[in-house]
Write an enzyme that holds these catalytic residues in place. Structure first.
Site, PDB file in Angstrom:
ATOM      1  N   GLU A  42      -0.999  -9.144  -0.952  1.00 52.26           N
ATOM      2  CA  GLU A  42      -2.451  -9.324  -0.735  1.00 52.26           C
ATOM      3  C   GLU A  42      -3.218  -9.261  -2.057  1.00 52.26           C
ATOM      4  O   GLU A  42      -4.152 -10.038  -2.293  1.00 52.26           O
ATOM      5  CB  GLU A  42      -2.950  -8.262   0.247  1.00 52.26           C
ATOM      6  CG  GLU A  42      -2.388  -8.483   1.658  1.00 52.26           C
ATOM      7  CD  GLU A  42      -2.606  -7.298   2.580  1.00 52.26           C
ATOM      8  OE1 GLU A  42      -2.157  -6.176   2.244  1.00 52.26           O
ATOM      9  OE2 GLU A  42      -3.230  -7.471   3.630  1.00 52.26           O
ATOM     10  N   GLY A  95       0.357  -4.951   0.692  1.00 54.94           N
ATOM     11  CA  GLY A  95      -0.800  -4.938  -0.205  1.00 54.94           C
ATOM     12  C   GLY A  95      -0.513  -5.595  -1.543  1.00 54.94           C
ATOM     13  O   GLY A  95      -1.431  -6.112  -2.193  1.00 54.94           O
ATOM     14  N   GLU A 120       4.118  -5.282   7.119  1.00 54.85           N
ATOM     15  CA  GLU A 120       3.379  -4.225   7.811  1.00 54.85           C
ATOM     16  C   GLU A 120       3.829  -4.025   9.249  1.00 54.85           C
ATOM     17  O   GLU A 120       3.803  -2.919   9.781  1.00 54.85           O
ATOM     18  CB  GLU A 120       1.863  -4.524   7.792  1.00 54.85           C
ATOM     19  CG  GLU A 120       1.201  -4.348   6.442  1.00 54.85           C
ATOM     20  CD  GLU A 120       1.270  -5.565   5.549  1.00 54.85           C
ATOM     21  OE1 GLU A 120       2.063  -6.498   5.823  1.00 54.85           O
ATOM     22  OE2 GLU A 120       0.522  -5.598   4.547  1.00 54.85           O
ATOM     23  N   ALA A 145       0.856  -1.181   0.000  1.00 56.20           N
ATOM     24  CA  ALA A 145       0.000   0.000   0.000  1.00 56.20           C
ATOM     25  C   ALA A 145       0.894   1.233   0.000  1.00 56.20           C
ATOM     26  O   ALA A 145       2.030   1.189   0.487  1.00 56.20           O
ATOM     27  CB  ALA A 145      -0.887  -0.019   1.228  1.00 56.20           C
TER      28      ALA A 145
HETATM   29  N1  CAA Z   1       4.587   3.161  -0.560  1.00 54.19           N
HETATM   30  C1  CAA Z   1       5.035   4.294  -1.107  1.00 54.19           C
HETATM   31  N2  CAA Z   1       6.212   4.385  -1.786  1.00 54.19           N
HETATM   32  C2  CAA Z   1       6.969   3.276  -1.881  1.00 54.19           C
HETATM   33  C3  CAA Z   1       6.554   2.052  -1.336  1.00 54.19           C
HETATM   34  C4  CAA Z   1       5.302   2.001  -0.653  1.00 54.19           C
HETATM   35  N3  CAA Z   1       4.827   0.876  -0.114  1.00 54.19           N
HETATM   36  N4  CAA Z   1       7.511   1.135  -1.583  1.00 54.19           N
HETATM   37  C5  CAA Z   1       8.482   1.757  -2.282  1.00 54.19           C
HETATM   38  N5  CAA Z   1       8.153   3.059  -2.465  1.00 54.19           N
HETATM   39  C6  CAA Z   1       8.930   4.082  -3.157  1.00 54.19           C
HETATM   40  C7  CAA Z   1      10.117   4.536  -2.323  1.00 54.19           C
HETATM   41  O1  CAA Z   1       9.718   5.506  -1.361  1.00 54.19           O
HETATM   42  C8  CAA Z   1      11.015   5.081  -3.389  1.00 54.19           C
HETATM   43  O2  CAA Z   1      10.579   6.370  -3.751  1.00 54.19           O
HETATM   44  P1  CAA Z   1      11.666   7.579  -3.923  1.00 54.19           P
HETATM   45  O3  CAA Z   1      12.546   7.109  -5.061  1.00 54.19           O
HETATM   46  O4  CAA Z   1      10.810   8.745  -4.269  1.00 54.19           O
HETATM   47  O5  CAA Z   1      12.398   7.679  -2.629  1.00 54.19           O
HETATM   48  C9  CAA Z   1      10.768   4.160  -4.575  1.00 54.19           C
HETATM   49  O6  CAA Z   1       9.512   3.536  -4.321  1.00 54.19           O
HETATM   50  C10 CAA Z   1      11.819   3.075  -4.713  1.00 54.19           C
HETATM   51  O7  CAA Z   1      11.899   2.393  -3.452  1.00 54.19           O
HETATM   52  P2  CAA Z   1      13.278   2.155  -2.679  1.00 54.19           P
HETATM   53  O8  CAA Z   1      14.245   3.271  -2.968  1.00 54.19           O
HETATM   54  O9  CAA Z   1      12.946   1.929  -1.230  1.00 54.19           O
HETATM   55  O10 CAA Z   1      13.787   0.834  -3.392  1.00 54.19           O
HETATM   56  P3  CAA Z   1      14.707  -0.312  -2.758  1.00 54.19           P
HETATM   57  O11 CAA Z   1      15.054  -1.213  -3.900  1.00 54.19           O
HETATM   58  O12 CAA Z   1      15.807   0.271  -1.965  1.00 54.19           O
HETATM   59  O13 CAA Z   1      13.752  -1.104  -1.716  1.00 54.19           O
HETATM   60  C11 CAA Z   1      11.717  -2.181  -1.017  1.00 54.19           C
HETATM   61  C12 CAA Z   1      12.641  -1.804  -2.211  1.00 54.19           C
HETATM   62  C13 CAA Z   1      12.444  -3.192  -0.128  1.00 54.19           C
HETATM   63  C14 CAA Z   1      10.472  -2.817  -1.617  1.00 54.19           C
HETATM   64  C15 CAA Z   1      11.373  -0.923  -0.209  1.00 54.19           C
HETATM   65  O14 CAA Z   1      10.925   0.089  -1.107  1.00 54.19           O
HETATM   66  C16 CAA Z   1      10.307  -1.123   0.806  1.00 54.19           C
HETATM   67  O15 CAA Z   1      10.572  -1.682   1.866  1.00 54.19           O
HETATM   68  N6  CAA Z   1       9.071  -0.645   0.536  1.00 54.19           N
HETATM   69  C17 CAA Z   1       7.981  -0.691   1.473  1.00 54.19           C
HETATM   70  C18 CAA Z   1       7.407  -2.100   1.621  1.00 54.19           C
HETATM   71  C19 CAA Z   1       6.278  -2.116   2.620  1.00 54.19           C
HETATM   72  O16 CAA Z   1       6.454  -1.820   3.786  1.00 54.19           O
HETATM   73  N7  CAA Z   1       5.060  -2.521   2.187  1.00 54.19           N
HETATM   74  C20 CAA Z   1       3.898  -2.592   3.024  1.00 54.19           C
HETATM   75  C21 CAA Z   1       3.119  -1.328   2.965  1.00 54.19           C
HETATM   76  S1  CAA Z   1       1.777  -1.275   4.149  1.00 54.19           S
HETATM   77  C22 CAA Z   1       0.529  -2.226   3.472  1.00 54.19           C
HETATM   78  O17 CAA Z   1       0.646  -2.755   2.391  1.00 54.19           O
HETATM   79  C23 CAA Z   1      -0.720  -2.293   4.311  1.00 54.19           C
HETATM   80  C24 CAA Z   1      -1.797  -3.194   3.827  1.00 54.19           C
HETATM   81  O18 CAA Z   1      -1.856  -4.364   4.156  1.00 54.19           O
HETATM   82  C25 CAA Z   1      -2.871  -2.686   3.014  1.00 54.19           C
END
Ligand code: CAA
Length: 259
Positions: A113, A110, A133, A66
């Site tokens: 999911e 998400g 999460e 998400a």
């Molecule tokens: N939301 C918003 N932006 C996101 C994102 C997310 N879930 N995941 C990645 N991005 C964005 C980053 O902020 C980044 O943007 P900028 O270039 O503007 O800084 C861009 O995508 C590239 O990401 P990274 O630089 O972090 O790339 P990476 O290769 O170093 O890491 C990753 C990749 C491990 C997937 C890392 O991006 C990450 O951990 N992302 C978040 C994963 C996460 O926590 N997901 C769960 C979200 S909560 C949820 O989903 C709730 C639910 O059940 C509904």
């Protein structure tokens, strides 16, 4: 088709290919994307010429969860009103036509999911799944604790949800989350081929098949078997049953008419 900002929708013969397209955010799922997905699925379901759907992302990410930026400052009352992504998030799971998730790269939160809402997952060998999460101070919100547990069992679901770790595609396949693992340069073609195969079958039958397999997760065995038996009998009211069996006997390919 409505103008879309977060998706690319293409028709490949009898298959709708929906590509999540927020490349700057690793296809993070925001409310606009889920709204567009709901509108698209309404249109695809109404289009009789489409028999199956593939949802995919990019080679780097199916979806990294998400959109954290969109939801981070939301209040409890906004969440209660489903003001964010939860409003349309179930639409894929409710789709009556078969949906394949073609997953490469990250399928997290998400994203995992959403893939689990599809009927089955064809994954590239670089795919990684997880429910991270917990690291953000929340539980999953659109099926992570529920569908994952149904699919891979309590122990592994607990491990993934409580630690927030990612699992690679081999572990995901062993656990039963993924139907097929294929090389990265083939996963989309394999998914489109599977969807084309499904789309050539009788739509009333694929619809009932989905219903039956899904109900196996929710009904006691005896009840599920009774529903299956009734649906099997009901198939004999379809022209497509007559055509399918006649074609076998006549040693030719069937031409299903979806009735
Ligand atoms: N939301 C918003 N932006 C996101 C994102 C997310 N879930 N995941 C990645 N991005 C964005 C980053 O902020 C980044 O943007 P900028 O270039 O503007 O800084 C861009 O995508 C590239 O990401 P990274 O630089 O972090 O790339 P990476 O290769 O170093 O890491 C990753 C990749 C491990 C997937 C890392 O991006 C990450 O951990 N992302 C978040 C994963 C996460 O926590 N997901 C769960 C979200 S909560 C949820 O989903 C709730 C639910 O059940 C509904």
């Amino acid at each position: 088709m409505t103008e879309l900002n977060c998706l690319i929708v293409e028709k490949r013969d009898a298959v709708a290919l929906i590509t999540l397209s927020r490349p700057d955010a690793l296809n993070a799922l925001n409310s606009e994307l889920f709204r567009e997905l709901a509108i698209t699925l309404d249109q695809v379901e109404a289009d009789e010429s489409i028999g199956a759907i593939v949802i995919t992302g990019s080679d780097r990410a199916f979806a990294a969860g998400a959109d954290i930026g969109e939801m981070k400052d939301m209040s409890y009352s906004q969440m209660l009103d489903d003001a964010g992504l939860t409003r349309h998030s179930d639409r894929v799971a409710l789709c009556k036509k078969p949906v394949i998730a073609a997953v490469a790269g990250y399928a997290l939160g998400g994203g995992c999911e959403l893939a689990m809402m599809c009927d089955f997952i064809i994954a590239a060998d670089n795919a990684r799944f997880g429910q991270p999460e917990i690291k953000l101070g929340v539980v999953p919100g659109i099926g992570g604790t529920q569908r994952l547990t149904h699919l891979i069992g309590k122990s592994k679901a607990m491990d993934l949800c409580l630690t927030g770790r990612m699992m690679d595609v081999d572990e995901a396949e062993r656990a039963g989350l993924v139907a097929r693992v294929v090389p990265l340069d083939e996963y989309l073609d394999v998914a489109l081929q599977a969807a084309a195969e499904i789309a050539a079958y009788s739509q009333p039958v694929t619809r009932n098949m989905k219903y039956l397999v899904n109900s196996a997760l929710e009904t006691p065995l005896e009840q599920g078997l009774a529903i299956e038996r009734q649906m099997f009998k009901a198939n004999f009211a379809l022209d497509d049953q007559k055509e399918g069996m006649a074609a076998f006997v006549e040693k030719r390919s069937p031409e299903f008419k979806n009735r």
